[in-house]
Write an enzyme that holds these catalytic residues in place. Sequence first.
Site, mmCIF file in Angstrom:
data_model
loop_
_atom_site.group_PDB
_atom_site.id
_atom_site.type_symbol
_atom_site.label_atom_id
_atom_site.label_comp_id
_atom_site.label_asym_id
_atom_site.label_seq_id
_atom_site.Cartn_x
_atom_site.Cartn_y
_atom_site.Cartn_z
ATOM 1 N N ASP A 64 13.641 45.388 36.192
ATOM 2 C CA ASP A 64 12.416 45.599 36.623
ATOM 3 C C ASP A 64 11.863 46.775 35.950
ATOM 4 O O ASP A 64 12.486 47.244 35.192
ATOM 5 C CB ASP A 64 12.937 46.147 38.038
ATOM 6 C CG ASP A 64 13.174 45.162 39.133
ATOM 7 O OD1 ASP A 64 12.704 44.201 38.812
ATOM 8 O OD2 ASP A 64 13.808 45.594 40.066
ATOM 9 N N ASP B 51 14.996 39.236 45.925
ATOM 10 C CA ASP B 51 15.847 39.369 44.666
ATOM 11 C C ASP B 51 17.089 38.636 44.872
ATOM 12 O O ASP B 51 17.775 38.463 43.819
ATOM 13 C CB ASP B 51 15.668 40.764 43.882
ATOM 14 C CG ASP B 51 14.484 41.125 43.620
ATOM 15 O OD1 ASP B 51 13.762 40.247 42.974
ATOM 16 O OD2 ASP B 51 14.124 42.160 43.555
ATOM 17 N N ASN C 104 57.682 44.929 20.576
ATOM 18 C CA ASN C 104 58.455 43.664 20.605
ATOM 19 C C ASN C 104 59.040 42.722 19.633
ATOM 20 O O ASN C 104 60.141 42.554 19.635
ATOM 21 C CB ASN C 104 57.915 42.543 21.914
ATOM 22 C CG ASN C 104 57.556 43.279 23.416
ATOM 23 O OD1 ASN C 104 58.086 44.207 23.418
ATOM 24 N ND2 ASN C 104 57.136 42.521 24.417
ATOM 25 N N GLU D 115 61.347 44.952 17.971
ATOM 26 C CA GLU D 115 62.732 44.838 18.402
ATOM 27 C C GLU D 115 63.245 43.419 18.071
ATOM 28 O O GLU D 115 64.615 43.641 17.987
ATOM 29 C CB GLU D 115 62.456 44.893 19.876
ATOM 30 C CG GLU D 115 62.335 46.426 20.601
ATOM 31 C CD GLU D 115 61.595 46.512 21.750
ATOM 32 O OE1 GLU D 115 61.283 47.511 22.203
ATOM 33 O OE2 GLU D 115 61.470 45.514 22.386
ATOM 34 N N ASP E 293 57.638 53.505 26.076
ATOM 35 C CA ASP E 293 56.496 52.715 25.778
ATOM 36 C C ASP E 293 55.302 52.902 26.756
ATOM 37 O O ASP E 293 54.171 52.769 26.559
ATOM 38 C CB ASP E 293 56.764 51.266 25.210
ATOM 39 C CG ASP E 293 56.986 51.010 23.989
ATOM 40 O OD1 ASP E 293 56.817 51.998 22.996
ATOM 41 O OD2 ASP E 293 56.944 49.715 23.594
#
Length: 905
Positions: free
Chosen positions: A327, A633, A695, A698, A728
């Site tokens: 607008d 609207d 991960n 590991e 972590d």
Amino acid sequence: MQTGDVYAALGSTPDGLSSTTARARRRSHGPNQLPPVAHRGVWRQFAAQFTDLFAIVLLLSSGITLLAHLLQDPPEVGTLQLAVAILCVVLLNATIGFAQEYSAERTTESLQAMVPHSSRVLRDGELLELPADDLVPGDVILLESGDAVPADCRLVEAHDVSVNNAAITGESDAVRRTHEADAPGALLEARNCLFMGSDVVTGTARAVVFATGESTEFGRIFRLTAAAPRQKTPLQHEIASMARRVAGVAVATGAVLFAVRLPEGQDLVSSFVFALGVMVALVPEGLPATLSVSLAIGVRRMAQKNALVKRLLAVEALGCTTVICTDKTGTLTQAEMTVLTVWADGALHAVTGVGYRPRGDVVDPHPVLPVLLAGALCSNARLVPPSDQDDWQVLGDTTEGALLVAAAKAGIDLKAQQAAHPRIAEFPFDSGRKMMSTVHEDGNGACQAYVKGAPQEVLARCAYIEWGGVVQPLTEDLRARVTATNDDLASQGLRVLAAARGSPLRAPFAQEKTESDLVFLGLVGMLDPPRPEVRAAVEACEQAGIRIVMATGDHPLTAEAVARRVGIVRRDEPLLMTGSQLDTLDDSSLERLLSTSRELLLCRVGPEHKMRAVKALQRRHEVVAVTGDGANDAPALKQADIGIAMGKEGTDVAREAAVMVLLDDSFASITTAVRLGRSVYRNIRKFLVYVFSSNIGELGPIVAATFAGFPLVPISAMQILAIDLGSDIMPALALGAEPPEPDVMERPPRSRHERLFSTAVMRRILFLGGIQALTGCAVFFWHINASGIPFADFTEDNPVYREAITMVQAGIVLSQFFIALAVRTEHDSVLRIGLLSNPWLLTAGCAGIGWMAAISYVPVLRSVFNTAPLSLTDWAVLACLGLLPLLADETRKAWLRRHHTRSRS
Ligand code: ATP
């Protein structure tokens, strides 16, 4: 009951209640509130955390480990410890998840409370804007199109009123309402009553409240006992499905490695514990909690920047926004109208003074008096004198407020004029018709209509013009003069309104008749200055690849002038399309137009045009954010990917339909929200890369050890849990709270179809995790080989083995510290944002290293984790190896940046 009796029956008066009576009634009736939505019980909410897939996998693992421990002969303490540790993991995870959900719910509630819900009430004969909670039976309230009905009330005055009762009766078509007496019947069917929970679709009304809070029909029907359903956003769905896949991969990998080890003569239980380690390594335990934190932080940050997100969905969608359909009034401009000039009798008359303070002069006021009187009478706004905190204010429409101020400056006594010309009918303003008219008694038994509105619309209904105090036919020549003056004022960026007067009328008044054969009185040009912050916000959108389409009800020349001032239009010839031109286009031409023109202004458009434009843009696969304030609207706001309503000037209906509310109505807040929306998504990716690379770090040594025929694991399940949850999780949370990166608005919007785990993300995980895994393997096998002991002779309590696994664990923790720094930016060097700029991350990382040191040195922890004390040299070597992923990632980013600059040039 006749309207006169309504006041008496409800103990009220046409001037409303006195404040003393209102206070007394508030004490006896309580606030006008419904009981809060009941939450799921705290315990149920906590229990629900255990239904998460990760939790189920881990619970099963814990159960099986416990079983294995019982079957062992003799039973090993380590297996029991593992079973308990996994159980603790599940509990810890559930607690974090619960705490996050709980606080997110409370945040959403408190944010909702920030959207003001107020009503216009008559108290002691004064019109006030009060919180809807303060209403009591007997209060006289004023309502208009777009308002949510705040309490059950009986109409005493109604102009063209229709309401939507969907929330109460389920019927979504608007129904007409009147103030006239009705035949007795069911209360909800009464044609002269409005009920809490419904919305005023058209018209203006005055009504007397007869029930508030829980005593309303809405309160009676909807005892809100059920918890509000919580919807998951696509992102949450994606994370959930990713979790399922990861859990599947974890179980499968564990099973394969179990199967590889068994034929090598390993015993069943140790092979199982080994496989379990693999599974635990792969399951990113802290992920769901981190995701909720990241979204909640995004929502909170947006609220601090005046963008209130009602649904989480908007946070994600904001990051993909490609077009903002905005607008003009109030969003790009300040909506602080000041009349600068009035055109009457063929001449412009300057008006001095700024703001809503009615101090200033009109140069040669005499000819402009009829214009300003018409404007002031045909107005529902009210000027509020200054208080301790505020200067003069306008209650109601600011355009109308500006007319009142100009009239006062010209010396018109507003109160006296309103008393001398009581209003008896009104045809309210609507943005389709672009005008408004009121009918007043003229004191001689006849009635007189006053009209104001967009000049073209008003002019089309005029047959005469008042010139020098004489009414004469409006010739083509005079029409052309009016139009030329209008264009001239509009091209200066002024909002122009025309005023007209009708011929004497008699009741009943039909709109068509009231608004025809009018006498043109003059034009009023008002300034609505652009908001100062918008220019920079528009530039930011340009840089971020977001197009801005302005859609306004105003004149094309006014629209263009404002658009130039705020930087939306820079070229010589922007494309200006009016509502009627849009009507001549079919859908595909409209789509073509929208996709080919960079600078497009939609002018003189109504809500239906906005809706068409949004649909057409969406068919072109654009992600559209749309702003809106009026009741009509609402469809466009609902259709948009992000419906944005105005918190200050917007109607209740628009706010309900939107997913985001701007507390300051400013366009700049949309840009800020987009910036934050983009950064939330980036942050989620950051912690995904961070969590999954560890991960891989590991898993890598475990797989390598299996295939190298090493009988034991290079890192135990207990150690993995200590990493995933001990060191972590906090850095991952800190990554989720990273402030936006400097380049976040320098890149094009993300595609809506781009998955969280895009190829780029997967590559980065493999890249960083791969380096970590390689260094882990190197550290382990170097240490084992240096001892000269054959693989087969290693047992769990071998000191060399204990040192080696401690080195692997510490290596992962240290390299995770550096990976956390690396993932903070996607393209920029971390040095650009500053290594120390997220103190939470550094603190969390250091705490993780401290925890690792405790595992290595504190005897109790050493026996739990089967670790050994590391030397300073060990730490130094590990720190150097840990730096490798960061250095490699910096090199990769530098290469990418060079590539990007080259391809851009
Ligand atoms: P935007 O959509 O950018 O906010 P806008 O506020 O100018 O634009 P509308 O409110 O639909 O759009 O107004 C359209 C036109 O109607 C205005 O240009 C003005 O000429 C006229 N108008 C606006 N407010 C009133 C009013 N209260 N009474 C009569 N006419 C009005």
